[in-house]
Design a protein around this motif. Structure first.
Motif, PDB file in Angstrom:
ATOM      1  N   ALA A 158      32.601  45.324  50.466  1.00 18.57           N
ATOM      2  CA  ALA A 158      33.951  45.395  49.885  1.00 18.57           C
ATOM      3  C   ALA A 158      34.259  44.108  49.116  1.00 18.57           C
ATOM      4  O   ALA A 158      34.825  44.153  48.010  1.00 18.57           O
ATOM      5  N   PHE A 159      33.883  42.962  49.670  1.00 10.25           N
ATOM      6  CA  PHE A 159      34.092  41.691  48.984  1.00 10.25           C
ATOM      7  C   PHE A 159      33.304  41.646  47.678  1.00 10.25           C
ATOM      8  O   PHE A 159      33.820  41.225  46.632  1.00 10.25           O
ATOM      9  N   GLU A 160      32.048  42.086  47.719  1.00 16.85           N
ATOM     10  CA  GLU A 160      31.230  42.134  46.503  1.00 16.85           C
ATOM     11  C   GLU A 160      31.852  43.054  45.455  1.00 16.85           C
ATOM     12  O   GLU A 160      31.809  42.746  44.259  1.00 16.85           O
ATOM     13  N   ALA A 161      32.427  44.159  45.897  1.00 18.04           N
ATOM     14  CA  ALA A 161      33.077  45.081  44.958  1.00 18.04           C
ATOM     15  C   ALA A 161      34.273  44.418  44.291  1.00 18.04           C
ATOM     16  O   ALA A 161      34.501  44.584  43.082  1.00 18.04           O
ATOM     17  N   CYS A 162      35.036  43.636  45.044  1.00 16.15           N
ATOM     18  CA  CYS A 162      36.168  42.892  44.465  1.00 16.15           C
ATOM     19  C   CYS A 162      35.674  41.830  43.497  1.00 16.15           C
ATOM     20  O   CYS A 162      36.278  41.618  42.434  1.00 16.15           O
ATOM     21  N   VAL A 163      34.568  41.176  43.834  1.00 20.35           N
ATOM     22  CA  VAL A 163      33.965  40.205  42.921  1.00 20.35           C
ATOM     23  C   VAL A 163      33.527  40.903  41.638  1.00 20.35           C
ATOM     24  O   VAL A 163      33.684  40.365  40.533  1.00 20.35           O
ATOM     25  N   ALA A 164      33.001  42.115  41.762  1.00 18.96           N
ATOM     26  CA  ALA A 164      32.589  42.879  40.576  1.00 18.96           C
ATOM     27  C   ALA A 164      33.768  43.110  39.637  1.00 18.96           C
ATOM     28  O   ALA A 164      33.619  43.014  38.414  1.00 18.96           O
ATOM     29  N   LEU A 165      34.947  43.391  40.192  1.00 18.85           N
ATOM     30  CA  LEU A 165      36.129  43.562  39.347  1.00 18.85           C
ATOM     31  C   LEU A 165      36.464  42.270  38.613  1.00 18.85           C
ATOM     32  O   LEU A 165      36.816  42.288  37.418  1.00 18.85           O
ATOM     33  N   LYS A 166      36.359  41.142  39.287  1.00 21.29           N
ATOM     34  CA  LYS A 166      36.638  39.846  38.665  1.00 21.29           C
ATOM     35  C   LYS A 166      35.610  39.541  37.577  1.00 21.29           C
ATOM     36  O   LYS A 166      35.959  39.067  36.494  1.00 21.29           O
ATOM     37  N   VAL A 167      34.342  39.833  37.851  1.00 18.83           N
ATOM     38  CA  VAL A 167      33.290  39.600  36.859  1.00 18.83           C
ATOM     39  C   VAL A 167      33.508  40.497  35.645  1.00 18.83           C
ATOM     40  O   VAL A 167      33.308  40.069  34.503  1.00 18.83           O
ATOM     41  N   CYS A 168      33.936  41.737  35.875  1.00 15.60           N
ATOM     42  CA  CYS A 168      34.259  42.636  34.755  1.00 15.60           C
ATOM     43  C   CYS A 168      35.323  42.004  33.867  1.00 15.60           C
ATOM     44  O   CYS A 168      35.204  42.016  32.635  1.00 15.60           O
ATOM     45  N   SER A 169      36.356  41.455  34.465  1.00 13.94           N
ATOM     46  CA  SER A 169      37.419  40.797  33.691  1.00 13.94           C
ATOM     47  C   SER A 169      36.865  39.615  32.911  1.00 13.94           C
ATOM     48  O   SER A 169      37.185  39.451  31.728  1.00 13.94           O
ATOM     49  N   GLU A 203      32.938  48.800  27.674  1.00 10.84           N
ATOM     50  CA  GLU A 203      32.512  49.984  28.421  1.00 10.84           C
ATOM     51  C   GLU A 203      31.097  49.831  28.968  1.00 10.84           C
ATOM     52  O   GLU A 203      30.414  50.812  29.203  1.00 10.84           O
ATOM     53  N   TYR A 204      30.639  48.616  29.190  1.00  9.29           N
ATOM     54  CA  TYR A 204      29.273  48.380  29.666  1.00  9.29           C
ATOM     55  C   TYR A 204      29.132  48.796  31.125  1.00  9.29           C
ATOM     56  O   TYR A 204      29.874  48.353  31.982  1.00  9.29           O
ATOM     57  N   PHE A 205      28.135  49.660  31.395  1.00 12.88           N
ATOM     58  CA  PHE A 205      27.816  50.048  32.769  1.00 12.88           C
ATOM     59  C   PHE A 205      26.339  50.393  32.847  1.00 12.88           C
ATOM     60  O   PHE A 205      25.797  51.047  31.956  1.00 12.88           O
ATOM     61  N   ARG A 206      25.686  49.931  33.900  1.00  8.36           N
ATOM     62  CA  ARG A 206      24.303  50.295  34.180  1.00  8.36           C
ATOM     63  C   ARG A 206      24.206  50.730  35.627  1.00  8.36           C
ATOM     64  O   ARG A 206      24.721  50.065  36.515  1.00  8.36           O
ATOM     65  N   ARG A 207      23.529  51.841  35.844  1.00 11.69           N
ATOM     66  CA  ARG A 207      23.287  52.308  37.210  1.00 11.69           C
ATOM     67  C   ARG A 207      22.179  51.466  37.815  1.00 11.69           C
ATOM     68  O   ARG A 207      21.219  51.100  37.148  1.00 11.69           O
ATOM     69  N   THR A 208      22.336  51.141  39.089  1.00  9.15           N
ATOM     70  CA  THR A 208      21.309  50.363  39.773  1.00  9.15           C
ATOM     71  C   THR A 208      20.048  51.216  39.910  1.00  9.15           C
ATOM     72  O   THR A 208      20.092  52.435  39.798  1.00  9.15           O
ATOM     73  N   SER A 209      18.941  50.587  40.152  1.00  9.75           N
ATOM     74  CA  SER A 209      17.668  51.313  40.185  1.00  9.75           C
ATOM     75  C   SER A 209      17.605  52.267  41.378  1.00  9.75           C
ATOM     76  O   SER A 209      18.248  52.055  42.413  1.00  9.75           O
ATOM     77  N   LEU A 210      16.805  53.286  41.219  1.00  8.56           N
ATOM     78  CA  LEU A 210      16.639  54.295  42.272  1.00  8.56           C
ATOM     79  C   LEU A 210      16.088  53.657  43.550  1.00  8.56           C
ATOM     80  O   LEU A 210      16.455  54.060  44.657  1.00  8.56           O
ATOM     81  N   PHE A 211      15.239  52.653  43.406  1.00 10.74           N
ATOM     82  CA  PHE A 211      14.701  51.958  44.575  1.00 10.74           C
ATOM     83  C   PHE A 211      15.830  51.416  45.446  1.00 10.74           C
ATOM     84  O   PHE A 211      15.832  51.607  46.668  1.00 10.74           O
ATOM     85  N   LYS A 214      33.896  39.121  31.822  1.00 14.96           N
ATOM     86  CA  LYS A 214      32.939  39.514  30.787  1.00 14.96           C
ATOM     87  C   LYS A 214      33.545  40.445  29.750  1.00 14.96           C
ATOM     88  O   LYS A 214      32.845  40.943  28.882  1.00 14.96           O
ATOM     89  N   GLY A 215      34.849  40.702  29.849  1.00 15.56           N
ATOM     90  CA  GLY A 215      35.524  41.500  28.830  1.00 15.56           C
ATOM     91  C   GLY A 215      35.376  42.998  28.992  1.00 15.56           C
ATOM     92  O   GLY A 215      35.588  43.744  28.039  1.00 15.56           O
ATOM     93  N   ILE A 216      35.028  43.455  30.170  1.00 13.80           N
ATOM     94  CA  ILE A 216      34.930  44.892  30.422  1.00 13.80           C
ATOM     95  C   ILE A 216      36.320  45.355  30.833  1.00 13.80           C
ATOM     96  O   ILE A 216      36.736  45.161  31.975  1.00 13.80           O
ATOM     97  N   ASP A 217      37.038  45.933  29.871  1.00 12.17           N
ATOM     98  CA  ASP A 217      38.445  46.273  30.075  1.00 12.17           C
ATOM     99  C   ASP A 217      38.698  47.738  30.388  1.00 12.17           C
ATOM    100  O   ASP A 217      39.773  48.090  30.849  1.00 12.17           O
ATOM    101  N   PRO A 229      27.790  39.480  27.379  1.00  9.17           N
ATOM    102  CA  PRO A 229      28.459  40.197  26.293  1.00  9.17           C
ATOM    103  C   PRO A 229      28.310  39.530  24.931  1.00  9.17           C
ATOM    104  O   PRO A 229      28.537  40.170  23.915  1.00  9.17           O
ATOM    105  N   LYS A 230      27.922  38.256  24.893  1.00  6.81           N
ATOM    106  CA  LYS A 230      27.758  37.516  23.647  1.00  6.81           C
ATOM    107  C   LYS A 230      28.962  37.678  22.742  1.00  6.81           C
ATOM    108  O   LYS A 230      28.858  38.061  21.578  1.00  6.81           O
ATOM    109  N   ARG A 231      30.119  37.426  23.312  1.00 14.24           N
ATOM    110  CA  ARG A 231      31.347  37.495  22.527  1.00 14.24           C
ATOM    111  C   ARG A 231      31.415  36.306  21.578  1.00 14.24           C
ATOM    112  O   ARG A 231      30.982  35.212  21.917  1.00 14.24           O
ATOM    113  N   PRO A 232      32.021  36.509  20.415  1.00 18.62           N
ATOM    114  CA  PRO A 232      32.164  35.380  19.497  1.00 18.62           C
ATOM    115  C   PRO A 232      33.111  34.343  20.078  1.00 18.62           C
ATOM    116  O   PRO A 232      34.016  34.664  20.841  1.00 18.62           O
TER     117      PRO A 232
END
Length: 163
Positions: free
Chosen positions: A113-124, A48-56, A126-129, A157-160
């Motif tokens: 849109a491409f970056e957003a699709c890459v974000a989904l792949k990176v989530c997978s 469930e890891y999520f961070r909002r990008t900076s206000l800048f 890194k174990g963000i399910d 994520p420092k998964r074992p």
């Protein structure tokens, strides 16, 4: 522990007040909600890891894409004459390269849109399910691009190790 009930006719002494005051006092600088969230994050496996990008970046990307959108679709609403050298350059682009700017606007959103699709792949990877968390990453990356994606890429994520 005795309670102090002076209003109900019971006598109340200084010792009762001190005991009640100490017993009902919350620790300074802590919040129950914050403690619960911290405990949940400590137990969490990172799904469930999520961070909002900076206000800048939120403000910068929103203003830049908003200005680009207005320049492409409603250039008559922009007071180029008050924007100095930048305004003159934008006016030149609008007058001479409107079709390229239109294609550039679509290209910018396609990159997001491409970056957003890459974000989904990176989530997978890194174990963000959690689906809600993955959607948050997708939407944030679609709107703010690499400013969001870089936060996700930096996450470790420092998964074992699995044998």
């Amino acid at each position: 522990m005795r309670g102090c009930r002076a209003m109900e006719g019971f006598e109340c002494d200084q010792e009762d007040l001190e005991v009640n005051s100490i017993a009902n006092r919350k620790p300074i600088g802590t919040n129950a909600d914050q403690q619960q969230r911290a405990a949940a994050m400590a137990k969490s496996d990172g799904c469930e890891y999520f961070r909002r990008t900076s206000l800048f970046w939120i403000v910068s990307v929103t203003l830049a894409m908003g200005y680009f959108t207005c320049t492409v679709f409603v250039p008559e609403k922009i007071p180029f004459q008050y924007l100095g050298l930048f305004g003159s350059f934008c006016r030149y682009l609008v007058d001479n390269y409107a079709d390229i700017m239109y294609k550039g606007w679509w290209a910018a959103w396609a990159v997001h849109a491409f970056e957003a699709c890459v974000a989904l792949k990176v989530c997978s990877n890194k174990g963000i399910d959690n689906m809600a968390t993955r959607c948050l990453w997708f939407v944030q990356t679609f709107l703010f691009g690499f400013a969001s994606l870089s936060l996700l890429i930096k996450y470790d994520p420092k998964r074992p190790k699995q044998h």
